[in-house]
Write a protein that holds these residues in place. Structure first.
Motif, PDB file in Angstrom:
ATOM      1  N   LEU A  67       7.023  -0.875 -16.155  1.00 30.37           N
ATOM      2  CA  LEU A  67       6.303  -0.456 -14.955  1.00 30.37           C
ATOM      3  C   LEU A  67       6.911   0.852 -14.484  1.00 30.37           C
ATOM      4  CD1 LEU A  67       6.340  -3.923 -13.195  1.00 30.37           C
ATOM      5  CD2 LEU A  67       4.329  -2.834 -14.180  1.00 30.37           C
ATOM      6  N   ARG A  68       6.098   1.874 -14.290  1.00 26.98           N
ATOM      7  CA  ARG A  68       6.590   3.174 -13.842  1.00 26.98           C
ATOM      8  C   ARG A  68       5.706   3.674 -12.703  1.00 26.98           C
ATOM      9  NH1 ARG A  68       6.937   6.159 -19.770  1.00 26.98           N
ATOM     10  NH2 ARG A  68       8.119   4.519 -20.853  1.00 26.98           N
ATOM     11  N   GLY A  69       6.347   4.073 -11.594  1.00 25.81           N
ATOM     12  CA  GLY A  69       5.551   4.550 -10.483  1.00 25.81           C
ATOM     13  C   GLY A  69       6.376   4.978  -9.291  1.00 25.81           C
ATOM     14  N   PRO A  70       5.700   5.468  -8.235  1.00 18.30           N
ATOM     15  CA  PRO A  70       6.399   5.944  -7.031  1.00 18.30           C
ATOM     16  C   PRO A  70       6.930   4.777  -6.199  1.00 18.30           C
ATOM     17  CG  PRO A  70       4.032   6.049  -6.701  1.00 18.30           C
ATOM     18  CD  PRO A  70       4.238   5.648  -8.133  1.00 18.30           C
ATOM     19  N   THR A  71       7.926   5.066  -5.362  1.00 11.42           N
ATOM     20  CA  THR A  71       8.549   4.054  -4.524  1.00 11.42           C
ATOM     21  C   THR A  71       8.506   4.499  -3.063  1.00 11.42           C
ATOM     22  OG1 THR A  71      10.726   5.044  -4.805  1.00 11.42           O
ATOM     23  CG2 THR A  71      10.099   3.343  -6.373  1.00 11.42           C
ATOM     24  N   PHE A  72       8.932   3.611  -2.171  1.00  9.79           N
ATOM     25  CA  PHE A  72       9.030   3.966  -0.768  1.00  9.79           C
ATOM     26  C   PHE A  72      10.282   3.326  -0.178  1.00  9.79           C
ATOM     27  CE2 PHE A  72       7.309  -0.215  -0.427  1.00  9.79           C
ATOM     28  CZ  PHE A  72       7.639  -0.691   0.831  1.00  9.79           C
ATOM     29  N   VAL A  73      10.722   3.835   0.964  1.00 12.64           N
ATOM     30  CA  VAL A  73      11.911   3.324   1.637  1.00 12.64           C
ATOM     31  C   VAL A  73      11.484   2.753   2.984  1.00 12.64           C
ATOM     32  CG1 VAL A  73      14.211   3.864   2.509  1.00 12.64           C
ATOM     33  CG2 VAL A  73      13.297   5.104   0.544  1.00 12.64           C
ATOM     34  N   PRO A  74      11.510   1.431   3.163  1.00 13.24           N
ATOM     35  CA  PRO A  74      11.138   0.851   4.452  1.00 13.24           C
ATOM     36  C   PRO A  74      12.073   1.326   5.560  1.00 13.24           C
ATOM     37  CG  PRO A  74      11.227  -0.822   2.738  1.00 13.24           C
ATOM     38  CD  PRO A  74      11.835   0.414   2.164  1.00 13.24           C
ATOM     39  N   ALA A  75      11.527   1.608   6.726  1.00 15.07           N
ATOM     40  CA  ALA A  75      12.316   2.107   7.852  1.00 15.07           C
ATOM     41  C   ALA A  75      13.373   1.089   8.237  1.00 15.07           C
ATOM     42  CB  ALA A  75      11.398   2.390   9.034  1.00 15.07           C
ATOM     43  N   GLY A  76      14.576   1.585   8.519  1.00 15.44           N
ATOM     44  CA  GLY A  76      15.644   0.733   9.008  1.00 15.44           C
ATOM     45  C   GLY A  76      16.442   0.024   7.954  1.00 15.44           C
ATOM     46  N   VAL A 101       0.815  -1.205   0.000  1.00 19.89           N
ATOM     47  CA  VAL A 101       0.000   0.000   0.000  1.00 19.89           C
ATOM     48  C   VAL A 101       0.855   1.264   0.000  1.00 19.89           C
ATOM     49  CG1 VAL A 101      -0.195   0.074   2.530  1.00 19.89           C
ATOM     50  CG2 VAL A 101      -1.976   1.134   1.101  1.00 19.89           C
ATOM     51  N   ARG A 102       2.105   1.141   0.553  1.00 22.82           N
ATOM     52  CA  ARG A 102       2.951   2.324   0.662  1.00 22.82           C
ATOM     53  C   ARG A 102       3.526   2.788  -0.672  1.00 22.82           C
ATOM     54  NH1 ARG A 102       6.552  -0.246   5.332  1.00 22.82           N
ATOM     55  NH2 ARG A 102       6.091  -2.031   3.992  1.00 22.82           N
ATOM     56  N   VAL A 103       3.435   1.984  -1.733  1.00 28.40           N
ATOM     57  CA  VAL A 103       3.938   2.442  -3.032  1.00 28.40           C
ATOM     58  C   VAL A 103       2.880   3.235  -3.794  1.00 28.40           C
ATOM     59  CG1 VAL A 103       5.454   0.443  -3.215  1.00 28.40           C
ATOM     60  CG2 VAL A 103       3.267   0.401  -4.395  1.00 28.40           C
ATOM     61  N   ASP A 104       1.703   3.423  -3.184  1.00 30.31           N
ATOM     62  CA  ASP A 104       0.609   4.124  -3.863  1.00 30.31           C
ATOM     63  C   ASP A 104       0.292   3.403  -5.177  1.00 30.31           C
ATOM     64  OD1 ASP A 104      -1.339   5.910  -4.558  1.00 30.31           O
ATOM     65  OD2 ASP A 104       0.043   7.520  -5.128  1.00 30.31           O
ATOM     66  N   PRO A 105      -0.198   2.154  -5.100  1.00 29.37           N
ATOM     67  CA  PRO A 105      -0.334   1.304  -6.300  1.00 29.37           C
ATOM     68  C   PRO A 105      -1.110   1.933  -7.444  1.00 29.37           C
ATOM     69  CG  PRO A 105      -0.693   0.026  -4.302  1.00 29.37           C
ATOM     70  CD  PRO A 105      -0.627   1.460  -3.874  1.00 29.37           C
TER      71      PRO A 105
END
Length: 724
Positions: free
Chosen positions: A572-581, A530-534
């Protein structure tokens, strides 16, 4: 496998090992020490052509009680080497600490900055560590006198140049506290903190500055330890080892800086990557060749005949000047070594192509082990041509580009000003620079390639034929099927309920793609957090956006293909996220969607006819490349390749070497045999050609001989052939 002719150059020095390693391991585990069985085999190794034996010397066994030296084992090993006619090389492990020293706490330990916890290994920042090294080396010199060789060992893991990573944890498990060695920032002891406070590397809260501090400190430590070794062993041949299959900031292994240290001390530089992918060979070998440092290799422990053959060929092709092998591996594959070792003559290769290691971008990507596009490019490209790898620290050295006519830059990001100046001078003098990234091209050529060339405008690809022509598993690391930026492997079973326990999948970054055989329908299997804003992710087939959208969780997405023959590019093109730690840099750790596989269908079921090799044929339109993707400057040119596409970049680079005269007015290149992606690799040096068939069927190349004639060379599967 045909043997080289008898008139060939002398073979390079060979070292057998690892004498003393079993005793060191047993000592750390608290077990009784047995006589090393290798002692009874040294004469066999000598008769087979080995020149030296390496002896692991544990401080715990050399001084088992404080003030009581027990040199019986090293003297026995030295004398046995002398009787066999072998040079005696010691590898002293200070970090194999005796029980009395661990109990007394008379040393300053490595401390992890993240956890403020220590391990039982001496910190290189502490004065006490230098006192113990002085004590250990002086004691060895008193008992042994001078030795034939000494390989310095860093005080952690396997002694390779790096801070603790935990790769050697199994040896020291019985001696460690509850906090085990791991990858991290091992600069938390008081002496390291003081050095960090006084370091001139930038802001103290900046992760990039800390990476510079770790690298600079480790390089200085190696320099100082070599000086100490030379003081006590003035005639010994010195060496140190580099490994770990990567250059993360926390490792501290600045390879070019270490190469300069080796050159100053007249030291050998050992690469312990002998059986890893070709990228790791080229990375260190290119530094050694540019700085005239002896390049020595050590295997990770080969597990098959094919791995032995791969290493023998790469070492021969790279001009290795020394070769180390474990006795168990040499014994198991003795017949292969008896033939293959004769190819190792220490002759530097002739290479026309240099791949640039983008040091600036790598430094910014804190958790990155290798530059992703460069790493993906190396393995498949090696089937077509030979190359070197030069980083931004090395590119300005006079020897770095001396024989190079083409420089390829696979990864994007801003280059250093001095790198830009050096590459512009290279092009004006007749060189060619090729890149698949807008920012690098613009910085160098001072103009944009408009419009930027696409793969379909420049290249005609054949049908990829691995895993069957209709299915691609994203976990299989084959750069010919993927382009863009991909990240680490993941266990598919953690995300897909029907996946097997060992089935891999692969994370994308913000832009990733796979090239597959065309069909009526193409199906993607992927997982989205869900954090990648699918819903913001977009899907393209051959450059055309699809109406399908990504949802949260595991899913199958069906797409309509636009062509009926050849290949299709799924992006595939889209936003990403960085998991904590997981890291401090979005460049290093950004995670997108997780792709399991892509399958293409003409009817109700995918076609999965297996083929033994990956073969991807291509034909580059050189005329279009020259007219639409080339900016000329002086005698040379800048060439734009399709963006974020490793396969297309390699295809353009391969055909560019064949048609270089159309892009440069400098002296033409010597013809290189046009390769196929069929497992046959070629190397060239002053003596002639070396060919290695890694495939399952016979393969051939046409090579240019010294008399100007063209010869077709057929190489049997699993063989190495020398043409002199």
């Amino acid at each position: 496998m045909p043997s080289p002719d008898a008139s060939s150059n002398s073979r390079i020095p060979l070292t057998i090992g690892s004498l003393g390693a079993a005793a060191l391991i047993d000592a750390m585990a608290g077990r009784d020490i047995a006589r090393d069985p290798l002692l009874d085999r040294l004469h066999i190794a000598a008769e087979a052509g080995f020149d030296a034996v390496e002896d692991y010397v544990a401080f715990a066994l050399f001084e088992p009680e404080r003030g009581r030296i027990d040199a019986s084992r090293v003297l026995e090993h030295r004398d046995a080497a002398a009787r066999a006619g072998l040079r005696y090389v010691i590898y002293p492990w200070l970090h194999a600490l005796p029980r009395w020293l661990r109990a007394s706490r008379a040393f300053d330990a490595f401390v992890c900055l993240e956890h403020d916890a220590s391990i039982e290994a001496p910190s290189p920042f502490a004065p006490s560590t230098w006192e113990w090294f002085e004590h250990f080396y002086a004691g060895l010199a008193r008992e042994l006198g001078d030795v034939d060789g000494l390989t310095i060992a860093l005080p952690c893991d396997y002694g390779e140049v790096a801070y603790p990573t935990g790769v050697g944890q199994w040896i020291f498990a019985a001696t460690q506290s509850s906090h085990a060695a791991h990858e991290g920032h091992w600069c938390g002891d008081a002496h390291a903190r003081a050095a960090w406070a006084n370091a001139d590397v930038g802001r103290k809260d900046d992760a990039i500055a800390r990476g510079r501090f770790l690298r600079t400190s480790m390089t200085g430590f190696v320099d100082r330890l070599l000086t100490l070794a030379r003081l006590h062993f003035p005639r010994a041949r010195l060496a140190f080892k580099c490994g770990l299959a990567g250059e993360k900031a926390c490792f501290g292994n600045d390879l070019t800086a270490l190469g300069r240290v080796a050159a100053r001390h007249g030291s050998d530089l050992w690469s312990t990557h002998g059986t890893l992918p070709v990228y790791f060979h080229k990375r260190i070998q290119s530094i050694c060749r540019a700085l005239d440092v002896p390049y020595v290799t050590e295997g990770v422990v080969e597990r098959s005949r094919a791995m032995v053959m791969d290493r023998l060929f790469e070492d021969a092709a790279d001009g290795a000047r020394g070769f180390f092998e474990f006795d168990a591996t040499w014994t198991q594959y003795r017949a292969v070594f008896d033939l293959g070792l004769a190819f190792l003559r220490g002759e530097d290769p002739f290479v026309d192509v240099t791949l640039l290691f983008h040091s600036s971008e790598h430094e910014r990507a804190i958790g990155q082990s290798v530059p992703p596009a460069l790493f993906s490019l190396c393995e498949p490209l090696r089937d077509f041509l030979d190359f070197s790898i030069v980083d931004e620290d090395l590119v300005c050295e006079p020897q770095a580009l001396r024989t190079t006519r083409i420089v390829c830059i696979a990864d994007g990001g801003a280059l250093r000003a001095e790198t830009i100046d050096r590459l512009r001078a290279f092009v004006r003098a007749g060189g060619i620079v090729i890149t698949g990234t807008h920012d690098v091209f613009t910085d160098l050529a001072a103009t944009r390639a408009e419009p930027w060339p696409t793969a379909r405008e420049l290249i005609r690809f054949g049908v990829p034929q691995k895993y069957g022509p209709r299915e691609v598993h994203a976990g299989d690391d084959d750069a010919w099927h993927r382009f863009g930026r991909w990240h680490g492997l993941e266990r598919a079973a953690n995300f897909f309920p029907d996946a097997t326990s060992d089935e891999p999948a692969r994370w994308t970054s913000g832009h990733a793609g796979i090239r597959v055989a065309c069909a009526r329908t193409i199906v993607l299997e992927l997982y989205a957090d869900v954090r990648v804003d699918p819903r913001s992710w977009r899907i393209f087939v051959d450059g055309r956006e699809q109406s399908a959208r990504v949802a949260v969780g595991a899913q199958r997405i069906a797409l309509a293909a636009y062509t009926t023959a050849g290949t299709s590019d799924i992006e595939l093109r889209g936003p990403t996220f960085v998991p904590a730690g997981l890291g401090e840099s979005a460049d290093a750790r950004d995670l997108g969607v997780l792709v399991r596989r892509i399958a293409s269908f003409d009817d109700d079921a995918p076609r999965t006819a297996a083929t033994p090799l990956t073969r991807l044929e291509f034909d580059v339109d050189i005329g279009a490349l020259e007219s639409r993707a080339c900016v000329r400057d002086g005698l040379g040119a800048y060439v734009a390749a399709p963006e974020h596409d490793v396969a297309s970049l390699a295809a353009v680079l391969v055909d560019l070497t064949s048609f270089a005269s159309r892009f440069t007015r400098a002296e033409p290149l010597q013809p290189w045999p046009r390769g196929r992606h069929d497992g046959l690799r070629v190397a060239r040096n002053a003596s002639g050609w070396l060919l290695h068939n890694r495939g399952e069927v016979a393969a051939s190349r046409h090579v240019l001989q010294h008399d100007g004639s063209i010869r077709r060379v057929v190489v049997a599967p699993g063989s190495i052939v020398s043409i002199r």
